[in-house]
Write a protein that holds these residues in place. Structure first.
Motif, PDB file in Angstrom:
ATOM      1  N   TYR A 331      54.910 104.335  15.174  1.00 42.27           N
ATOM      2  CA  TYR A 331      56.157 103.619  14.943  1.00 42.27           C
ATOM      3  C   TYR A 331      56.423 102.515  15.956  1.00 42.27           C
ATOM      4  CZ  TYR A 331      57.305 107.066  11.400  1.00 42.27           C
ATOM      5  OH  TYR A 331      57.295 107.831  10.271  1.00 42.27           O
ATOM      6  N   LYS A 333      55.626  99.484  16.448  1.00 37.53           N
ATOM      7  CA  LYS A 333      55.001  98.354  15.731  1.00 37.53           C
ATOM      8  C   LYS A 333      54.721  97.161  16.632  1.00 37.53           C
ATOM      9  CE  LYS A 333      55.399 100.549  11.795  1.00 37.53           C
ATOM     10  NZ  LYS A 333      54.184 101.097  11.117  1.00 37.53           N
ATOM     11  N   THR A 334      55.587  96.951  17.622  1.00 33.10           N
ATOM     12  CA  THR A 334      55.424  95.767  18.487  1.00 33.10           C
ATOM     13  C   THR A 334      54.459  96.023  19.637  1.00 33.10           C
ATOM     14  OG1 THR A 334      57.309  96.426  19.876  1.00 33.10           O
ATOM     15  CG2 THR A 334      57.770  95.036  17.949  1.00 33.10           C
TER      16      THR A 334
END
Length: 337
Positions: A331, A333-334
């Motif tokens: 989770y 994502k960055t």
């Protein structure tokens, strides 16, 4: 190094100067906590010294010092400052005297193996791993011995960190700072959540009693010193519970075994209040610290050290930790972490 905690209590140096002024301000805050009608009664002085950072204050010393200050049973603010500073000087003199008595060969040095007995001689018994860490910090030449000045540094480290390791102290203070508001205090009602977050197993009544003992002015709030004092009392209660649990386990097992075995762990953790003890996670935490309980039992101090590590890893197994990392990365994502 010198520094200052959240309540302005300064450490790392003695005598006059900015640090002495920091201590004076901190002591006056304590006086405000324990005073009634503008004065501090003698019955509140033990608590007052505890809030000033002195572990298990000597009642006889307090009485002797107070008799030299006043013939009355109460102290004004200026007299309280005299009492605290005099007590501090008397404590340091007593510690140096104990050091010299322990230095039987007159070398001016005390070995690490003798340090625990030295502390016990004046009523202090910090966990061995806490003492080991403080000793290693001051024993810069790593010869396994310290002189009287280095001994005083050890005392200062334990005083500043309230008998906790650096990692424990930082963890506790990080939690405190995350909860404080403008007045650098936290609400007493938050202590139950703090202890749960830190993975202590203490029943609600015990927490309430400890907080009530520390919040002597019934303000409903705790400053950093009071907060650490609560944690110290929690630790003391847990030590008592653990000693009783270990004694019971050893009574049920071979009477000539003074150590804790892998088969003892679950029973001790349950008696400490951990209803779902996660023994596997405890044994894995032990392995990370170099203790293989399946091969070699450990002493009580070592059990306590592993207990602290077990808490830091949220009582999770290695498998649990790997799964949590996988979910987090999925989770994130960055990729910022």
């Amino acid at each position: 190094d010198t520094g200052r905690d959240a309540d302005g209590y300064s450490y790392g140096s003695r005598g006059d100067g900015p640090d002495a002024e920091g201590r004076r301000v901190a002591y006056l805050k304590v006086f405000d906590k324990i005073k009634y009608d503008g004065e501090a009664h003698k019955d509140m002085l033990v608590t007052g010294l505890e809030l000033c950072g002195f572990d298990r204050p000597n009642r006889l010393w307090i009485e002797q010092i107070m008799n030299g200050i006043t013939k009355f049973s109460t102290l004004e603010a200026s007299e309280f400052l005299v009492l605290v500073e005099t007590y501090s000087q008397k404590q340091r003199a007593s510690q140096i005297d104990a050091f010299n008595r322990c230095d039987s060969d007159g070398s001016g040095l005390v070995e690490m193996t003798e340090l625990r007995a030295l502390f016990q001689s004046f009523g202090l018994d910090p966990p061995r791993y806490v003492l080991d860490e403080a000793f290693a910090e001051v024993d810069v030449d790593q010869d396994g011995a310290i002189d009287v000045d280095e001994f005083q540094e050890v005392m200062e480290i334990l005083h500043v960190q309230d008998g906790f390791t650096k990692q424990e102290y930082k963890s506790f203070m990080d939690v405190f700072r995350s909860l404080v508001r403008d007045e650098d205090e936290i609400e007493c009602e938050k202590m139950a959540g703090v202890l749960d977050y830190l993975n202590f197993a203490l029943d609600a009544k015990s927490i309430e009693r400890i907080v009530r003992e520390v919040d002597i002015d019934q303000s409903g709030k705790l400053n950093s010193r009071e907060y650490l004092m609560c944690l110290r009392k929690v630790q003391q209660k847990e030590v008592q519970s653990m000693q009783a649990a270990v004694a019971l386990v050893q009574m049920e097992g071979p009477s000539d075994v003074p150590f804790i075995r892998a088969s003892d762990v679950e029973g001790i953790l349950v008696r400490l209040g951990y209803t779902v003890p996660q023994v596997g996670a405890y044994l894995e935490a032990a392995l990370e610290l170099g203790y293989d309980l399946s091969r070699q039992p450990v002493e009580v101090d070592d059990f306590w050290r592993v207990l602290a590590a077990w808490r830091r890893r949220e009582r999770l197994t290695n498998e649990d930790l790997v799964e949590i990392d996988k979910v987090f990365l999925r989770y994130d994502k960055t990729g910022t972490g």
